[in-house]
Design an enzyme around this catalytic site. Structure first.
Site, mmCIF file in Angstrom:
data_model
loop_
_atom_site.group_PDB
_atom_site.id
_atom_site.type_symbol
_atom_site.label_atom_id
_atom_site.label_comp_id
_atom_site.label_asym_id
_atom_site.label_seq_id
_atom_site.Cartn_x
_atom_site.Cartn_y
_atom_site.Cartn_z
ATOM 1 N N GLU A 447 1.506 -0.259 -6.823
ATOM 2 C CA GLU A 447 0.475 0.110 -5.843
ATOM 3 C C GLU A 447 -0.643 -0.931 -5.722
ATOM 4 O OE1 GLU A 447 0.766 2.287 -3.705
ATOM 5 O OE2 GLU A 447 2.010 3.920 -4.461
ATOM 6 N N SER A 466 -1.545 -2.294 2.433
ATOM 7 C CA SER A 466 -1.711 -1.387 3.571
ATOM 8 C C SER A 466 -3.152 -0.873 3.649
ATOM 9 C CB SER A 466 -0.730 -0.206 3.459
ATOM 10 O OG SER A 466 -0.974 0.528 2.282
HETATM 11 FE FE LIG Z 1 2.430 4.242 -2.413
#
Ligand SMILES: [Fe+2]
Length: 572
Positions: A447, A466
């Protein structure tokens, strides 16, 4: 402060917790977001350990004298012999002279409303065991659950020889159980004569009573409840085949728009209805199904476009080479385009072609055990819904934009795919504490991981790629960058109030894998597992036969590799 709030939400959206759905007795056949929320609340409030401690405390609080006193006050009171027996563990007189005595005694304890065993000794079976807590919790869920027939195995230690076997059989009959298998062996425990293993079918309520009853007899030196397949319930169930991931989809529902007032979609009925429809697809999904297509609305595609165009600019500069390479491939194959959200099925097929990873739809944020378990099978559980249009650049929960832009490119990279799978394999059968550590490693790598690339630091974490606010922070000179070392990374607390003050930098994926493997080998799991891609089955390497088969397969592979090298060296 906006950035801080965004970072907090960003981090919370990746929060992963421990617990298998099944391990915690969650009935996977009955699914709804509200059920999941209720169940999650229960798990959060009372983790299994705290339930155990609480129950044990309760068991200790109920003094034996009180038990006996209460027993004497019942219409069918326990005989005086019981009192002597309960207070004197050395007393050899069998407690149950006949079945008529046994049953009233059972009823007395039932009315006490707990599952204490009424014995006070140092035996490991003294007090409420964890297995019984799990069983009792499952039974207490509903009247149906209580009367559901449970297949179980119990081991009873006989003090007085096989003569007392008759009492066990009589008790099983009394509690309307059916014995499937029975075997005995000379006991390895001091003071015990024989151990008897009994596999049986019995309702949960009766099974609990049976255990208590047998514990109360001085003929028996202890009783252990095992799981259906003879593995102790303490060893958590884990999926052995990809199809069993159908049972590993328990959600953490705290950020659901239906349940959380702070969710950007909370006041939007249309959005909530849309989320419900998409969640139903995930709930209904079964192994082997094609992932149902979602006709994304114009608004949803617009949200995707807003994020996509931002990421396109950022990744060129800040993402690691592996991410950039696959991102380009996804664009070249027209899977990543600005105008529309890719379908999970087409991305899943893309992953399958590249690394054998596939996707299965998830209704939301899964618990860590369930999520990590799927990685062991090269399956990534991906949400399919889209964040609310008013909040395109951050979301309080994972959505398909995060999954697609953050995770998909690297899952198509062979080295990263293997790293992800190894985290998953390590999680199977791991203890709660180890799941916590693996989750933390996942957090700081998959992550929010950084890696070195030709003297520069690049991002590979999906949460960074993201969520560009934190990406820019991570690559600035503000946070502390530490070399990735699984042992220390695994115990680093999350920073939830602002951007992460610490990030871990891997030398490369290969280096991260090497370190991770060494660290995993120190974990407590007493067996090794291996994924067989041909059968999609996780094999436990616990027999010489299995290892011999594996060695034979590897020898064949080595032969092919050796031949290939030889042909390359001598092409003519
Ligand atoms: Fe994720």
């Amino acid at each position: 402060m906006m950035a801080v709030a965004a970072a907090q939400k960003n981090r919370e959206m990746f929060a992963i917790k421990k617990s298998y759905s099944i391990e915690n007795g969650y009935p996977s056949r009955r699914r709804s977001l509200v059920d999941d929320a209720r169940f999650e609340t229960l798990v959060v409030k009372q983790t299994k350990q705290s339930v155990l401690e609480e129950a044990r405390q309760r068991a200790n609080d109920d003094s034996l004298e009180d038990c006996v006193l209460q027993a004497q006050q019942q219409e069918h009171h326990a005989p005086q012999e019981d009192k002597i027996e309960l207070n004197n563990e050395e007393h050899d007189q069998p407690q149950f002279e006949d079945e008529e005595e046994m049953i009233p005694n059972i009823e007395v304890h039932e009315e006490q409303g707990d599952y204490t065993d009424g014995r006070q000794d140092d035996n490991e079976d003294a007090g409420l065991t964890e297995e019984e807590v799990v069983l009792a919790n499952a039974a207490s869920e509903s009247p149906e659950a209580e009367n559901a027939v449970q297949r179980a195995a119990v081991v009873v230690h006989l003090k007085d020889g096989m003569g007392s076997l008759g009492r066990i059989l009589k008790a099983v009959e009394t509690y309307r159980g059916s014995i499937l298998h029975l075997e005995s062996r000379p006991s390895r425990n001091d003071g015990m004569d024989h151990d008897v293993l009994i596999k049986l079918d019995m309702t949960r309520a009766n099974l609990l009573q049976l255990i208590r009853t047998l514990r109360q007899s001085s003929s028996f030196g202890g009783i252990s409840l095992l799981a259906e397949n003879n593995i102790s319930v303490k060893t958590p169930w884990f999926p052995k085949h990809a199809s069993e991931l159908d049972n590993c989809n328990h959600l953490m529902t705290k950020y659901e728009p239906d349940l959380d007032m702070n969710h950007p979609g909370f006041a939007d009925k249309v959005y909530r209805q849309r989320r419900k429809e998409i969640a139903e697809i995930a709930f209904a999904y079964r192994y082997g199904d094609a992932i149902p297509r979602i006709e994304y609305t114009e608004v949803e595609n617009k949200t995707w476009k807003a994020v996509f165009t931002t990421v396109v600019d950022l990744v060129q500069k800040h993402a690691c080479a592996e991410y950039r390479a696959v991102f380009k491939k996804l664009r070249d194959e027209n899977i990543f385009v600005e105008e529309r959200i890719p379908q999970l099925e087409e991305v899943s097929n893309f992953l399958r072609r590249n690394t054998g990873f596939t996707l299965r739809p998830a209704a939301g944020l899964l618990t860590a055990r369930d999520f990590l378990a799927s990685l062991a099978f090269r399956v990534f559980q991906s949400t399919q819904y889209v964040r609310h249009v008013t909040s395109p650049y951050h979301t309080p929960e994972p959505d398909c934009i995060h999954e697609l832009l953050g995770h998909m490119p690297l899952l198509a990279d062979p080295s990263f795919a293997q790293f992800s799978q190894e985290i998953g394999l390590a999680s199977l059968g791991a203890s709660d504490e180890e799941i916590e550590k693996l989750s933390t490693v996942y957090w700081f790598t998959v992550e929010f991981g950084l890696c070195k690339e030709q003297g520069q630091v690049k991002a590979y974490g999906a949460g960074l790629l993201s969520a560009y606010g934190e990406l820019l922070h991570a690559l600035s000179d503000k946070p502390e960058l530490r070399p990735f070392e699984p042992a220390s990374t695994a115990v680093q607390p999350y920073q939830d109030q602002e951007y992460q003050p610490i990030y871990y930098v891997a030398e490369s994926f290969e280096d991260a894998k090497d370190k991770f493997r060494r660290w995993v080998s120190t974990m407590s799991r007493p067996f090794e597992v291996r994924f067989n891609p041909h059968t999609e089955r996780v094999e436990i390497l616990d027999s010489v036969d299995k290892l011999e088969t594996l060695v034979s397969q590897m020898n064949t592979e080595l032969l092919h590799l050796t031949n290939a090298i030889s042909k390359l060296r001598n092409p003519y």
